[in-house]
Motif scaffolding. Structure first.
Motif, PDB file in Angstrom:
ATOM      1  N   GLU A 213      46.093-107.915  53.590  1.00  0.00           N
ATOM      2  CA  GLU A 213      45.310-107.932  52.351  1.00  0.00           C
ATOM      3  C   GLU A 213      44.008-108.705  52.537  1.00  0.00           C
ATOM      4  O   GLU A 213      42.956-108.314  52.020  1.00  0.00           O
ATOM      5  CB  GLU A 213      46.133-108.552  51.214  1.00  0.00           C
ATOM      6  CG  GLU A 213      47.192-107.618  50.650  1.00  0.00           C
ATOM      7  CD  GLU A 213      46.590-106.309  50.154  1.00  0.00           C
ATOM      8  OE1 GLU A 213      45.596-106.353  49.388  1.00  0.00           O
ATOM      9  OE2 GLU A 213      47.097-105.239  50.537  1.00  0.00           O
ATOM     10  N   ARG A 216      41.686-106.472  54.474  1.00  0.00           N
ATOM     11  CA  ARG A 216      41.186-105.399  53.604  1.00  0.00           C
ATOM     12  C   ARG A 216      40.064-105.908  52.716  1.00  0.00           C
ATOM     13  O   ARG A 216      39.081-105.196  52.479  1.00  0.00           O
ATOM     14  CB  ARG A 216      42.313-104.843  52.731  1.00  0.00           C
ATOM     15  CG  ARG A 216      43.264-103.916  53.471  1.00  0.00           C
ATOM     16  CD  ARG A 216      44.295-103.328  52.504  1.00  0.00           C
ATOM     17  NE  ARG A 216      43.635-102.567  51.456  1.00  0.00           N
ATOM     18  CZ  ARG A 216      43.242-101.306  51.572  1.00  0.00           C
ATOM     19  NH1 ARG A 216      43.440-100.658  52.703  1.00  0.00           N
ATOM     20  NH2 ARG A 216      42.664-100.690  50.570  1.00  0.00           N
ATOM     21  N   LYS A 217      40.186-107.120  52.221  1.00  0.00           N
ATOM     22  CA  LYS A 217      39.123-107.680  51.375  1.00  0.00           C
ATOM     23  C   LYS A 217      37.841-107.870  52.178  1.00  0.00           C
ATOM     24  O   LYS A 217      36.741-107.583  51.692  1.00  0.00           O
ATOM     25  CB  LYS A 217      39.555-109.007  50.765  1.00  0.00           C
ATOM     26  CG  LYS A 217      38.504-109.600  49.812  1.00  0.00           C
ATOM     27  CD  LYS A 217      38.944-110.907  49.214  1.00  0.00           C
ATOM     28  CE  LYS A 217      37.909-111.399  48.193  1.00  0.00           C
ATOM     29  NZ  LYS A 217      36.536-111.499  48.726  1.00  0.00           N
TER      30      LYS A 217
END
Length: 240
Positions: A213, A216-217
């Motif tokens: 995550e 992905r950011k």
């Protein structure tokens, strides 16, 4: 992702909306310049006009863009397409299409944005994408057999359109074609009752790396920064 990077919340404020309108108008001008001012004979222009209407661009603005692009005014349209390739953070392949009237201005600005990733030479990420024709369309008959229409139109593949792109009660589909068949397939689908909302060449990722995550950011922030640049027309990334 299937198409191109879609920045979350693009319409969140007036500045974003104004920037989006400018990009839509630029696409209309380029489409009219390349294929003529009649949307019935120019699938790219028809799709560009459809997108602009959906984004609430004024009719007068659309008509002026068509006239300017097709040479009906004294103003010259000097935009050219420039493609940049490289990697986002965490080695995610990226293709950036720009429409610019000044390549010497655009190049260093894109290079600076790629400092968070890695800008490569032309063709450096081509292996990670299929360069194909794509027709996004909807049909008033929600039970329409898109597979049959795809075969009859000459499309290579068909898949469901993103639900957010499909009005309630309609059928949505994305038809993938050979580059040389894009115009023919678009016209055939229109004749079969499909409302074409996009008919264009795209880079579709072949595979997608697994990312945390946090990673992905990082990638999303990088892609958003690219997408915010005035000259950037589309951003394609191997990111779901």
């Amino acid at each position: 992702m299937g198409a191109q990077w879609k920045q979350a919340g693009r319409e969140a404020n007036a500045q974003k909306k104004g920037q989006m309108t400018a990009k839509l108008v630029r696409e209309i001008m380029v489409a009219a310049k390349l294929g003529g001012p009649d949307p019935d004979l120019n699938p790219r222009l028809a799709a560009a006009v459809e997108k602009a209407k959906k984004a609430s661009v004024y009719r007068d603005t659309i008509e002026r863009a068509i006239k300017k692009g097709s040479g009906q005014t004294e103003e010259k349209v000097t935009y050219e397409t420039v493609v940049y390739e490289g990697f986002a953070p965490h080695k995610v392949p990226v293709v950036v299409e720009c429409l610019t009237d000044n390549r010497s201005r655009t190049a260093p600005e894109i290079r600076k944005l790629f400092q968070a990733g890695s800008l490569g030479q032309p063709g450096c990420v081509a292996f990670f994408f299929n360069h194909v024709g794509v027709v996004d369309a909807t049909h008033a008959d929600s039970a329409r057999d898109a597979e049959t229409d795809a075969i009859e139109a000459g499309a290579q593949e068909v898949q469901p359109l993103d639900p957010e792109e499909v009005p309630e009660g309609r059928k949505g589909a994305q038809f993938i074609t050979e580059i040389k068949d894009l115009d023919h397939v678009s016209k055939a689908l229109k004749a079969a009752g499909w409302n074409v909302i996009a008919a264009e060449l795209r880079f579709l990722a072949k595979s997608f790396p697994e990312l945390s995550e946090a990673a992905r950011k990082d990638v999303a922030d990088f892609l958003n920064a690219l997408d915010d640049h005035d000259d950037v027309h589309r951003v394609y990334a191997a990111l779901r």
